[in-house]
Design a protein around this motif. Sequence first.
Motif, PDB file in Angstrom:
ATOM      1  N   HIS A  46       0.822  -1.211   0.000  1.00 50.91           N
ATOM      2  CA  HIS A  46       0.000   0.000   0.000  1.00 50.91           C
ATOM      3  C   HIS A  46       0.859   1.265   0.000  1.00 50.91           C
ATOM      4  N   ARG A  47       0.234   2.324  -0.462  1.00 53.46           N
ATOM      5  CA  ARG A  47       0.786   3.683  -0.477  1.00 53.46           C
ATOM      6  C   ARG A  47       2.188   3.807  -1.088  1.00 53.46           C
ATOM      7  N   PRO A  48       2.426   3.240  -2.282  1.00 55.24           N
ATOM      8  CA  PRO A  48       3.748   3.426  -2.891  1.00 55.24           C
ATOM      9  C   PRO A  48       4.023   4.909  -3.136  1.00 55.24           C
ATOM     10  N   GLY A  49       5.256   5.291  -2.951  1.00 50.50           N
ATOM     11  CA  GLY A  49       5.665   6.671  -3.185  1.00 50.50           C
ATOM     12  C   GLY A  49       5.354   7.625  -2.056  1.00 50.50           C
ATOM     13  N   GLN A  50       4.758   7.119  -0.978  1.00 52.08           N
ATOM     14  CA  GLN A  50       4.452   7.980   0.170  1.00 52.08           C
ATOM     15  C   GLN A  50       5.481   7.754   1.288  1.00 52.08           C
ATOM     16  N   PRO A  51       5.597   8.700   2.217  1.00 52.57           N
ATOM     17  CA  PRO A  51       6.596   8.596   3.287  1.00 52.57           C
ATOM     18  C   PRO A  51       6.218   7.550   4.348  1.00 52.57           C
ATOM     19  N   CYS A  52       6.720   6.340   4.179  1.00 55.38           N
ATOM     20  CA  CYS A  52       6.358   5.184   5.024  1.00 55.38           C
ATOM     21  C   CYS A  52       6.522   5.428   6.518  1.00 55.38           C
ATOM     22  N   VAL A  53       7.668   5.991   6.884  1.00 53.68           N
ATOM     23  CA  VAL A  53       8.007   6.109   8.304  1.00 53.68           C
ATOM     24  C   VAL A  53       7.163   7.181   9.002  1.00 53.68           C
ATOM     25  N   LEU A  54       6.455   7.982   8.242  1.00 54.07           N
ATOM     26  CA  LEU A  54       5.564   8.976   8.839  1.00 54.07           C
ATOM     27  C   LEU A  54       4.534   8.283   9.735  1.00 54.07           C
ATOM     28  N   CYS A  55       3.954   7.194   9.248  1.00 57.15           N
ATOM     29  CA  CYS A  55       2.996   6.424  10.050  1.00 57.15           C
ATOM     30  C   CYS A  55       3.650   5.233  10.740  1.00 57.15           C
ATOM     31  N   HIS A  56       4.617   4.631  10.056  1.00 58.24           N
ATOM     32  CA  HIS A  56       5.246   3.411  10.569  1.00 58.24           C
ATOM     33  C   HIS A  56       6.533   3.700  11.339  1.00 58.24           C
ATOM     34  N   MET A  66       8.949   0.871  11.315  1.00 57.38           N
ATOM     35  CA  MET A  66      10.078   0.825  10.373  1.00 57.38           C
ATOM     36  C   MET A  66      11.150   1.839  10.743  1.00 57.38           C
ATOM     37  N   SER A  67      12.388   1.497  10.384  1.00 57.33           N
ATOM     38  CA  SER A  67      13.470   2.479  10.489  1.00 57.33           C
ATOM     39  C   SER A  67      13.656   3.175   9.142  1.00 57.33           C
ATOM     40  N   VAL A  68      13.427   2.437   8.047  1.00 57.40           N
ATOM     41  CA  VAL A  68      13.587   2.975   6.695  1.00 57.40           C
ATOM     42  C   VAL A  68      12.528   2.343   5.796  1.00 57.40           C
ATOM     43  N   GLY A  69      12.019   3.122   4.854  1.00 57.06           N
ATOM     44  CA  GLY A  69      11.077   2.580   3.882  1.00 57.06           C
ATOM     45  C   GLY A  69      10.943   3.495   2.686  1.00 57.06           C
ATOM     46  N   GLY A  70      10.645   2.913   1.536  1.00 59.49           N
ATOM     47  CA  GLY A  70      10.496   3.732   0.341  1.00 59.49           C
ATOM     48  C   GLY A  70       9.995   2.939  -0.841  1.00 59.49           C
ATOM     49  N   THR A  71      10.018   3.582  -1.998  1.00 61.96           N
ATOM     50  CA  THR A  71       9.557   2.998  -3.261  1.00 61.96           C
ATOM     51  C   THR A  71      10.578   3.335  -4.343  1.00 61.96           C
ATOM     52  N   PHE A 113      11.031  -1.972   2.858  1.00 64.24           N
ATOM     53  CA  PHE A 113      11.102  -1.388   4.197  1.00 64.24           C
ATOM     54  C   PHE A 113      11.959  -2.268   5.085  1.00 64.24           C
ATOM     55  N   ILE A 114      12.455  -1.646   6.135  1.00 62.84           N
ATOM     56  CA  ILE A 114      13.247  -2.348   7.149  1.00 62.84           C
ATOM     57  C   ILE A 114      12.572  -2.114   8.481  1.00 62.84           C
ATOM     58  N   GLU A 115      12.217  -3.191   9.153  1.00 65.65           N
ATOM     59  CA  GLU A 115      11.587  -3.077  10.464  1.00 65.65           C
ATOM     60  C   GLU A 115      12.611  -2.605  11.487  1.00 65.65           C
ATOM     61  N   ALA A 116      12.176  -1.684  12.346  1.00 64.48           N
ATOM     62  CA  ALA A 116      13.082  -1.066  13.324  1.00 64.48           C
ATOM     63  C   ALA A 116      13.686  -2.083  14.280  1.00 64.48           C
ATOM     64  N   ASP A 117      12.957  -3.160  14.596  1.00 58.49           N
ATOM     65  CA  ASP A 117      13.526  -4.145  15.517  1.00 58.49           C
ATOM     66  C   ASP A 117      14.552  -5.048  14.841  1.00 58.49           C
ATOM     67  N   LYS A 118      14.649  -4.981  13.488  1.00 61.02           N
ATOM     68  CA  LYS A 118      15.670  -5.752  12.772  1.00 61.02           C
ATOM     69  C   LYS A 118      16.920  -4.928  12.507  1.00 61.02           C
ATOM     70  N   TRP A 119      16.740  -3.611  12.322  1.00 55.76           N
ATOM     71  CA  TRP A 119      17.888  -2.726  12.106  1.00 55.76           C
ATOM     72  C   TRP A 119      17.517  -1.327  12.554  1.00 55.76           C
ATOM     73  N   ASP A 120      18.249  -0.833  13.533  1.00 56.02           N
ATOM     74  CA  ASP A 120      18.040   0.519  14.061  1.00 56.02           C
ATOM     75  C   ASP A 120      19.300   1.319  13.747  1.00 56.02           C
ATOM     76  N   GLY A 153      13.862   8.403   7.697  1.00 60.22           N
ATOM     77  CA  GLY A 153      13.944   7.085   7.092  1.00 60.22           C
ATOM     78  C   GLY A 153      12.985   6.870   5.941  1.00 60.22           C
ATOM     79  N   SER A 154      12.127   7.839   5.646  1.00 63.83           N
ATOM     80  CA  SER A 154      11.203   7.743   4.511  1.00 63.83           C
ATOM     81  C   SER A 154      11.862   8.337   3.279  1.00 63.83           C
ATOM     82  N   CYS A 155      12.039   7.534   2.247  1.00 65.02           N
ATOM     83  CA  CYS A 155      12.592   8.082   1.004  1.00 65.02           C
ATOM     84  C   CYS A 155      11.734   9.249   0.510  1.00 65.02           C
ATOM     85  N   ALA A 156      10.407   9.078   0.616  1.00 63.64           N
ATOM     86  CA  ALA A 156       9.485  10.113   0.130  1.00 63.64           C
ATOM     87  C   ALA A 156       9.430  11.327   1.046  1.00 63.64           C
TER      88      ALA A 156
END
Length: 194
Positions: A46-56, A66-71, A113-120, A153-156
């Motif tokens: 969902h929501r490609p091209g939007q700033p993932c870490v804003l909500c996540h 997430m620590s990082v996410g993007g499209t 995306f990278i989950e924050a508990d896997k890589w901070d 961490g959001s590419c967008a």
Amino acid sequence: MMTTKTALASSLVALGMFVGCGNRAVDERIAALGEEDPNVPVGEFHRPGQPCVLCHGEYLRESPVMSVGGTIYAYPTQTAEQKPLPVKGVKVKLTDSFGEQYEVGTNCAGNFFIEADKWDPAFPLRAEIEYPVPGALESTKRVVMSTRISRDGSCAGCHVGNPNQGSPGWVTCAAAETNPPFPPQDPACPGAAK
């Protein structure tokens, strides 16, 4: 008996409890994203091209955090109305300021995306992508971001739309359409253009 000072302090505490501890600037950015696309289930597509870490991210803590996410897209579009082409199978390699690395791939929506508990990671981050070259069997091309990701961490958070004065543009594999072209998005991908 309550003094004016005590009454004012009590009122401010009550107001603070009523208003909450939100961040108006972040809340407005989240509201500006609009509603979910009813044709795409909430999840990794969902929501490609939007700033993932804003909500996540740490603020709303939507799952997964997430620590990082993007499209990643193929190339900039020719017009503002043209929908960008997401690229599946792009390797995204990030290196934090201590030299720790993490690699992840894009899905059919171009999302990663990278989950924050896997890589901070410790910001700033160095970013590079490696994508499959269209028409070249098992050939890839590597692109390194010329600047560092300082804290978002959001590419967008920076990369929005086509390049302009306010944005370097979407994260793309190529600067322009290629020949042979990138393959079209799998029509079975959730959210694919119909």
